[in-house]
Scaffold this motif. Structure first.
Motif, PDB file in Angstrom:
ATOM      1  N   ILE A   1       0.859  -1.191   0.000  1.00 35.55           N
ATOM      2  CA  ILE A   1       0.000   0.000   0.000  1.00 35.55           C
ATOM      3  C   ILE A   1       0.891   1.236   0.000  1.00 35.55           C
ATOM      4  O   ILE A   1       2.009   1.203   0.513  1.00 35.55           O
ATOM      5  CB  ILE A   1      -0.966   0.010   1.214  1.00 35.55           C
ATOM      6  CG1 ILE A   1      -0.188  -0.088   2.545  1.00 35.55           C
ATOM      7  CG2 ILE A   1      -1.983  -1.114   1.100  1.00 35.55           C
ATOM      8  CD1 ILE A   1      -1.059   0.104   3.776  1.00 35.55           C
ATOM      9  N   GLU A   2       0.421   2.298  -0.595  1.00 31.11           N
ATOM     10  CA  GLU A   2       1.219   3.528  -0.682  1.00 31.11           C
ATOM     11  C   GLU A   2       0.474   4.717  -0.089  1.00 31.11           C
ATOM     12  O   GLU A   2      -0.722   4.883  -0.321  1.00 31.11           O
ATOM     13  CB  GLU A   2       1.536   3.845  -2.148  1.00 31.11           C
ATOM     14  CG  GLU A   2       2.544   2.902  -2.771  1.00 31.11           C
ATOM     15  CD  GLU A   2       2.945   3.360  -4.165  1.00 31.11           C
ATOM     16  OE1 GLU A   2       3.156   4.584  -4.343  1.00 31.11           O
ATOM     17  OE2 GLU A   2       3.038   2.512  -5.065  1.00 31.11           O
ATOM     18  N   TYR A   3       1.188   5.497   0.683  1.00 29.30           N
ATOM     19  CA  TYR A   3       0.683   6.792   1.142  1.00 29.30           C
ATOM     20  C   TYR A   3       1.887   7.640   1.526  1.00 29.30           C
ATOM     21  O   TYR A   3       3.015   7.130   1.577  1.00 29.30           O
ATOM     22  CB  TYR A   3      -0.316   6.651   2.301  1.00 29.30           C
ATOM     23  CG  TYR A   3       0.219   5.992   3.556  1.00 29.30           C
ATOM     24  CD1 TYR A   3       0.737   6.746   4.602  1.00 29.30           C
ATOM     25  CD2 TYR A   3       0.177   4.611   3.703  1.00 29.30           C
ATOM     26  CE1 TYR A   3       1.219   6.142   5.754  1.00 29.30           C
ATOM     27  CE2 TYR A   3       0.650   3.999   4.848  1.00 29.30           C
ATOM     28  CZ  TYR A   3       1.163   4.768   5.880  1.00 29.30           C
ATOM     29  OH  TYR A   3       1.644   4.162   7.019  1.00 29.30           O
ATOM     30  N   ASN A   4       1.668   8.925   1.764  1.00 31.71           N
ATOM     31  CA  ASN A   4       2.785   9.844   1.993  1.00 31.71           C
ATOM     32  C   ASN A   4       2.758  10.395   3.419  1.00 31.71           C
ATOM     33  O   ASN A   4       1.928  11.230   3.758  1.00 31.71           O
ATOM     34  CB  ASN A   4       2.724  10.988   0.981  1.00 31.71           C
ATOM     35  CG  ASN A   4       3.948  11.884   1.054  1.00 31.71           C
ATOM     36  OD1 ASN A   4       4.847  11.660   1.872  1.00 31.71           O
ATOM     37  ND2 ASN A   4       3.989  12.901   0.215  1.00 31.71           N
ATOM     38  N   GLU A   5       3.685   9.910   4.245  1.00 34.74           N
ATOM     39  CA  GLU A   5       3.751  10.386   5.636  1.00 34.74           C
ATOM     40  C   GLU A   5       4.100  11.877   5.726  1.00 34.74           C
ATOM     41  O   GLU A   5       3.830  12.509   6.731  1.00 34.74           O
ATOM     42  CB  GLU A   5       4.820   9.603   6.400  1.00 34.74           C
ATOM     43  CG  GLU A   5       4.344   8.269   6.902  1.00 34.74           C
ATOM     44  CD  GLU A   5       5.329   7.656   7.875  1.00 34.74           C
ATOM     45  OE1 GLU A   5       4.902   7.267   8.963  1.00 34.74           O
ATOM     46  OE2 GLU A   5       6.521   7.573   7.534  1.00 34.74           O
ATOM     47  N   LEU A   6       4.714  12.402   4.673  1.00 36.87           N
ATOM     48  CA  LEU A   6       5.118  13.812   4.705  1.00 36.87           C
ATOM     49  C   LEU A   6       3.917  14.754   4.627  1.00 36.87           C
ATOM     50  O   LEU A   6       4.057  15.958   4.800  1.00 36.87           O
ATOM     51  CB  LEU A   6       6.105  14.109   3.572  1.00 36.87           C
ATOM     52  CG  LEU A   6       7.430  13.326   3.641  1.00 36.87           C
ATOM     53  CD1 LEU A   6       8.325  13.695   2.476  1.00 36.87           C
ATOM     54  CD2 LEU A   6       8.148  13.551   4.962  1.00 36.87           C
ATOM     55  N   ALA A   7       2.736  14.184   4.389  1.00 39.43           N
ATOM     56  CA  ALA A   7       1.510  14.988   4.414  1.00 39.43           C
ATOM     57  C   ALA A   7       0.950  15.098   5.842  1.00 39.43           C
ATOM     58  O   ALA A   7       0.001  15.831   6.089  1.00 39.43           O
ATOM     59  CB  ALA A   7       0.458  14.371   3.497  1.00 39.43           C
ATOM     60  N   ASN A   8       1.570  14.354   6.763  1.00 34.03           N
ATOM     61  CA  ASN A   8       1.123  14.343   8.161  1.00 34.03           C
ATOM     62  C   ASN A   8       1.969  15.346   8.964  1.00 34.03           C
ATOM     63  O   ASN A   8       3.127  15.092   9.273  1.00 34.03           O
ATOM     64  CB  ASN A   8       1.274  12.922   8.719  1.00 34.03           C
ATOM     65  CG  ASN A   8       0.804  12.790  10.156  1.00 34.03           C
ATOM     66  OD1 ASN A   8       0.727  13.763  10.897  1.00 34.03           O
ATOM     67  ND2 ASN A   8       0.519  11.562  10.560  1.00 34.03           N
ATOM     68  N   GLU A   9       1.387  16.493   9.304  1.00 35.55           N
ATOM     69  CA  GLU A   9       2.143  17.570   9.978  1.00 35.55           C
ATOM     70  C   GLU A   9       2.731  17.128  11.314  1.00 35.55           C
ATOM     71  O   GLU A   9       3.832  17.536  11.695  1.00 35.55           O
ATOM     72  CB  GLU A   9       1.241  18.792  10.182  1.00 35.55           C
ATOM     73  CG  GLU A   9       0.963  19.548   8.892  1.00 35.55           C
ATOM     74  CD  GLU A   9       0.014  20.735   9.083  1.00 35.55           C
ATOM     75  OE1 GLU A   9      -0.121  21.205  10.232  1.00 35.55           O
ATOM     76  OE2 GLU A   9      -0.574  21.181   8.085  1.00 35.55           O
ATOM     77  N   SER A  10       1.989  16.316  12.043  1.00 36.35           N
ATOM     78  CA  SER A  10       2.478  15.844  13.343  1.00 36.35           C
ATOM     79  C   SER A  10       3.754  15.027  13.175  1.00 36.35           C
ATOM     80  O   SER A  10       4.692  15.128  13.964  1.00 36.35           O
ATOM     81  CB  SER A  10       1.412  14.977  14.034  1.00 36.35           C
ATOM     82  OG  SER A  10       0.258  15.734  14.271  1.00 36.35           O
ATOM     83  N   PHE A  11       3.800  14.221  12.111  1.00 33.37           N
ATOM     84  CA  PHE A  11       4.974  13.401  11.828  1.00 33.37           C
ATOM     85  C   PHE A  11       6.148  14.269  11.381  1.00 33.37           C
ATOM     86  O   PHE A  11       7.266  14.131  11.873  1.00 33.37           O
ATOM     87  CB  PHE A  11       4.627  12.375  10.743  1.00 33.37           C
ATOM     88  CG  PHE A  11       5.803  11.570  10.274  1.00 33.37           C
ATOM     89  CD1 PHE A  11       6.234  10.465  10.987  1.00 33.37           C
ATOM     90  CD2 PHE A  11       6.502  11.921   9.119  1.00 33.37           C
ATOM     91  CE1 PHE A  11       7.338   9.725  10.570  1.00 33.37           C
ATOM     92  CE2 PHE A  11       7.593  11.192   8.689  1.00 33.37           C
ATOM     93  CZ  PHE A  11       8.008  10.088   9.423  1.00 33.37           C
TER      94      PHE A  11
END
Length: 268
Positions: free
Chosen positions: A76-86
């Motif tokens: 599965i693919e998603y972008n953690e860099l879109a998560n401000e908390s991360f």
């Protein structure tokens, strides 16, 4: 003892109808995937999340492991860099990462109607500061290795005995773990860390490599038993010049070598 431990792990899956295995590309989750498939066959599915902080090398290992075992494998693919908390990268970064991963795994489990999600956490992992493990457990993800009292050493011995090629693979973690807390996680930093580690591995032959991004300075760590590989001045000069080409401002070698969690401190 190894046979006894393996039997205990296999028996853990008794009474389970179907499971989803979070497969990272390392030896721990590989052994869990092996055991789940041995016990449940097609009712066991492996899933790997390509979330932009996973080194591509780890993704390739996950694919290879799945083929070895014969287990169905989903990426599965998603972008953690879109998560401000991360991205802000405080001491709860792993908690935010694993909370987001849990959401995606739960979605996949729902799609495939699997009863349970399992991961590769072992008992040695429970001793460190691991907010990521807490996040997974809070979302109902189970850890068969920890629950059957497997240590990292036992995992490697058992993986070797069942013929898993990754039994001696050095442990790894997401690329963001190379950035000290308090310094933001960016796509540029992740890219130069990943390329930097490839360069060090290629030029030295070292297996356990970390290139820490210390606010633009590359701090290189290799396994303690591999420090001699960095003693050749010519090789060192090549490493330094190549790392500067990929936008590191300076390069240093950690004389103490690699140990986990070394930069788990907030630096401003």
């Amino acid at each position: 003892m190894k046979t006894q431990q393996l039997t205990k792990l296999l028996n853990w899956f008794d009474g389970k109808n179907s499971v989803l295995v979070a497969l990272s590309g390392g030896v721990d989750s590989a052994l869990v995937a092996y055991s789940a498939y041995a016990k449940l066959g097609k009712s066991a599915i492996a899933v790997t999340a390509d979330y932009k902080t996973l080194a591509q090398e780890e993704l390739e290992y996950a694919k290879k492991i799945s083929l070895e075992i014969g287990i169905k494998h989903i990426v599965i693919e998603y972008n953690e860099l879109a998560n401000e908390s991360f991205v802000k990268n405080d001491n709860n970064r792993c908690f935010y990462c694993r909370s987001e991963l849990s959401e995606h795994l739960l979605q996949v489990a729902k799609e495939f109607e699997t009863d349970m999600i399992v991961d590769g956490t072992n008992i040695d992992d429970l001793g460190d500061y691991r907010p990521g493990v807490l996040a997974l457990h809070e979302n109902g993800i189970r850890s068969p290795l920890a629950e059957t009292k497997f240590s990292k050493k036992m995992v490697r011995e058992t993986a070797k005995s069942v013929g898993l090629s990754v039994y001696d693979k050095p442990s790894n973690s997401c690329l963001a773990s190379r950035i000290p807390w308090g310094q933001s996680v960016t796509a540029e930093r992740l890219a130069r860390i990943e390329i930097g580690e490839k360069i060090v591995k290629q030029l030295t032959g070292a297996k356990q490599v970390r290139v820490r991004d210390m606010d633009g300075t590359a701090k290189i760590e290799v396994g303690i038993d591999e420090l001699h590989l960095l003693e050749n001045n010519l090789v060192l000069q090549k490493i330094k010049s190549q790392l500067k080409l990929i936008s590191f401002e300076d390069v240093s070698i950690d004389p103490e070598g690699y140990r986990p969690g070394k930069i788990n401190v907030i630096t401003n």
